[in-house]
Design a protein around this motif. Structure first.
Motif, PDB file in Angstrom:
ATOM      1  N   ASP A  96      38.573  38.348  35.099  1.00  0.00           N
ATOM      2  CA  ASP A  96      38.698  38.161  33.648  1.00  0.00           C
ATOM      3  C   ASP A  96      40.152  38.132  33.202  1.00  0.00           C
ATOM      4  N   LEU A  97      40.993  38.895  33.890  1.00  0.00           N
ATOM      5  CA  LEU A  97      42.419  38.914  33.583  1.00  0.00           C
ATOM      6  C   LEU A  97      43.027  37.519  33.783  1.00  0.00           C
ATOM      7  N   PHE A  98      42.677  36.856  34.880  1.00  0.00           N
ATOM      8  CA  PHE A  98      43.167  35.498  35.128  1.00  0.00           C
ATOM      9  C   PHE A  98      42.545  34.508  34.136  1.00  0.00           C
ATOM     10  N   LEU A  99      41.285  34.719  33.809  1.00  0.00           N
ATOM     11  CA  LEU A  99      40.592  33.851  32.852  1.00  0.00           C
ATOM     12  C   LEU A  99      41.274  33.895  31.484  1.00  0.00           C
ATOM     13  N   GLN A 100      41.725  35.065  31.077  1.00  0.00           N
ATOM     14  CA  GLN A 100      42.394  35.216  29.791  1.00  0.00           C
ATOM     15  C   GLN A 100      43.816  34.665  29.809  1.00  0.00           C
ATOM     16  N   THR A 101      44.409  34.575  30.995  1.00  0.00           N
ATOM     17  CA  THR A 101      45.805  34.150  31.112  1.00  0.00           C
ATOM     18  C   THR A 101      45.949  32.633  31.239  1.00  0.00           C
ATOM     19  N   PHE A 102      44.983  31.994  31.901  1.00  0.00           N
ATOM     20  CA  PHE A 102      45.091  30.562  32.171  1.00  0.00           C
ATOM     21  C   PHE A 102      43.946  29.796  31.519  1.00  0.00           C
ATOM     22  N   ARG A 103      44.168  28.526  31.253  1.00  0.00           N
ATOM     23  CA  ARG A 103      43.136  27.672  30.638  1.00  0.00           C
ATOM     24  C   ARG A 103      42.198  27.140  31.707  1.00  0.00           C
ATOM     25  N   VAL A 104      41.289  27.995  32.111  1.00  0.00           N
ATOM     26  CA  VAL A 104      40.294  27.645  33.113  1.00  0.00           C
ATOM     27  C   VAL A 104      38.926  28.105  32.620  1.00  0.00           C
ATOM     28  N   SER A 124      34.302  35.942  37.163  1.00  0.00           N
ATOM     29  CA  SER A 124      34.185  35.902  35.704  1.00  0.00           C
ATOM     30  C   SER A 124      32.842  35.366  35.239  1.00  0.00           C
ATOM     31  N   ASN A 125      32.166  34.604  36.089  1.00  0.00           N
ATOM     32  CA  ASN A 125      30.854  34.063  35.708  1.00  0.00           C
ATOM     33  C   ASN A 125      30.091  33.636  36.971  1.00  0.00           C
ATOM     34  N   GLY A 126      28.851  33.237  36.780  1.00  0.00           N
ATOM     35  CA  GLY A 126      27.997  32.872  37.899  1.00  0.00           C
ATOM     36  C   GLY A 126      28.482  31.670  38.674  1.00  0.00           C
ATOM     37  N   VAL A 127      29.034  30.682  37.989  1.00  0.00           N
ATOM     38  CA  VAL A 127      29.527  29.491  38.693  1.00  0.00           C
ATOM     39  C   VAL A 127      30.695  29.867  39.598  1.00  0.00           C
ATOM     40  N   ALA A 128      31.617  30.684  39.095  1.00  0.00           N
ATOM     41  CA  ALA A 128      32.756  31.116  39.915  1.00  0.00           C
ATOM     42  C   ALA A 128      32.264  31.864  41.150  1.00  0.00           C
ATOM     43  N   ALA A 129      31.263  32.707  40.978  1.00  0.00           N
ATOM     44  CA  ALA A 129      30.698  33.446  42.115  1.00  0.00           C
ATOM     45  C   ALA A 129      30.043  32.491  43.111  1.00  0.00           C
ATOM     46  N   VAL A 186      37.832  36.313  42.581  1.00  0.00           N
ATOM     47  CA  VAL A 186      38.828  36.960  43.429  1.00  0.00           C
ATOM     48  C   VAL A 186      38.085  37.403  44.677  1.00  0.00           C
ATOM     49  N   SER A 187      38.621  37.031  45.832  1.00  0.00           N
ATOM     50  CA  SER A 187      37.931  37.380  47.066  1.00  0.00           C
ATOM     51  C   SER A 187      38.899  37.851  48.136  1.00  0.00           C
ATOM     52  N   THR A 188      38.382  38.732  48.991  1.00  0.00           N
ATOM     53  CA  THR A 188      39.106  39.090  50.199  1.00  0.00           C
ATOM     54  C   THR A 188      38.653  38.118  51.283  1.00  0.00           C
ATOM     55  N   ILE A 189      39.569  37.791  52.170  1.00  0.00           N
ATOM     56  CA  ILE A 189      39.271  36.832  53.237  1.00  0.00           C
ATOM     57  C   ILE A 189      39.999  37.278  54.495  1.00  0.00           C
ATOM     58  N   GLY A 190      39.282  37.285  55.590  1.00  0.00           N
ATOM     59  CA  GLY A 190      39.939  37.537  56.863  1.00  0.00           C
ATOM     60  C   GLY A 190      39.436  38.760  57.585  1.00  0.00           C
ATOM     61  N   THR A 215      48.970  44.941  33.162  1.00  0.00           N
ATOM     62  CA  THR A 215      47.670  45.423  33.632  1.00  0.00           C
ATOM     63  C   THR A 215      47.665  45.607  35.144  1.00  0.00           C
ATOM     64  N   LEU A 216      48.210  44.641  35.866  1.00  0.00           N
ATOM     65  CA  LEU A 216      48.217  44.738  37.327  1.00  0.00           C
ATOM     66  C   LEU A 216      49.206  45.787  37.839  1.00  0.00           C
ATOM     67  N   ALA A 217      50.171  46.181  37.019  1.00  0.00           N
ATOM     68  CA  ALA A 217      51.124  47.221  37.409  1.00  0.00           C
ATOM     69  C   ALA A 217      50.565  48.621  37.150  1.00  0.00           C
ATOM     70  N   THR A 218      49.498  48.714  36.374  1.00  0.00           N
ATOM     71  CA  THR A 218      48.894  49.998  36.034  1.00  0.00           C
ATOM     72  C   THR A 218      47.925  50.414  37.131  1.00  0.00           C
ATOM     73  N   PRO A 219      48.057  51.632  37.660  1.00  0.00           N
ATOM     74  CA  PRO A 219      47.130  52.082  38.707  1.00  0.00           C
ATOM     75  C   PRO A 219      45.690  52.170  38.180  1.00  0.00           C
ATOM     76  N   VAL A 220      44.774  51.655  38.972  1.00  0.00           N
ATOM     77  CA  VAL A 220      43.348  51.730  38.644  1.00  0.00           C
ATOM     78  C   VAL A 220      42.568  51.980  39.932  1.00  0.00           C
ATOM     79  N   ASP A 221      41.281  52.252  39.803  1.00  0.00           N
ATOM     80  CA  ASP A 221      40.474  52.501  40.989  1.00  0.00           C
ATOM     81  C   ASP A 221      39.494  51.374  41.289  1.00  0.00           C
ATOM     82  N   SER A 222      39.697  50.215  40.644  1.00  0.00           N
ATOM     83  CA  SER A 222      38.784  49.092  40.850  1.00  0.00           C
ATOM     84  C   SER A 222      39.506  47.770  40.578  1.00  0.00           C
ATOM     85  N   VAL A 223      38.976  46.705  41.179  1.00  0.00           N
ATOM     86  CA  VAL A 223      39.493  45.364  40.899  1.00  0.00           C
ATOM     87  C   VAL A 223      38.399  44.480  40.299  1.00  0.00           C
TER      88      VAL A 223
END
Length: 171
Positions: free
Chosen positions: A25-33, A53-58, A38-42, A12-20
């Motif tokens: 959700d991709l990480f949520l489906q991959t790991f038991r969390v 993935s949800n309000g608490v994460a935000a 996902v944030s930009t910083i700096g 999925t991450l190797a496939t070109p897309v126009d949004s992140v």
């Protein structure tokens, strides 16, 4: 089963897309969390949550931005994953304002994976579990690889016609 999810995430991450927007959700489906942000910083891309993935994460992301402390800041500073398996066992001096603020959420564990492209800091992937939990060494390596791929994607999108800032809330 988890290996297959990791392989799908790589594809999925190797496939070109126009949004992140859906990458949390991709990480949520991959790991038991329980949740992922996902944030930009700096200075380069600013501080923005680009996917949650949800309000608490935000909210966890928001708290870290507002307080300027927490696992994502440490991950960027050290360029290494930050694995906090039990939030309640943190020393009193570690992220004191953040720890107090996040105590109002059902958060037992926090994990942050820095996103860099070469020496350039892009941001972090933050994951949380509602109960104390850990990552195996294999899971840490997998999360590092995915975060690295995602950093490249975010940087590519930010320099394209539709910058990442249109997908996230700037702080």
């Amino acid at each position: 089963m988890r290996r297959e999810r990791f392989e799908r995430a790589l594809e999925t991450l190797a496939t070109p897309v126009d949004s992140v927007e859906c990458t949390a959700d991709l990480f949520l489906q991959t790991f038991r969390v329980t949740g992922v942000s996902v944030s930009t910083i700096g200075d380069v891309l600013g501080n923005a949550t680009v996917s949650a993935s949800n309000g608490v994460a935000a909210r966890i992301d928001e708290l870290q931005f507002n307080l300027r402390e927490g696992p994502c800041w440490d991950a960027i500073a050290t360029k290494k994953p930050v694995l906090t398996e039990n939030v309640t066992a943190l020393p009193a001096h570690r992220w004191s304002a953040f720890r107090d603020a996040v105590s109002h959420e059902q958060v037992g564990a926090l994990f942050a994976f820095p996103m860099f492209v070469g020496p350039l800091p892009v941001g972090a992937v933050d994951m949380y579990s509602s109960t104390p939990a850990g990552f195996s060494p294999v899971q840490v390596r997998q999360a590092v690889v995915l975060a690295e791929l995602l950093a490249r994607r975010i940087l590519r999108l930010s320099s394209g016609p539709e910058a990442c800032s249109s997908h996230g809330k700037r702080r």
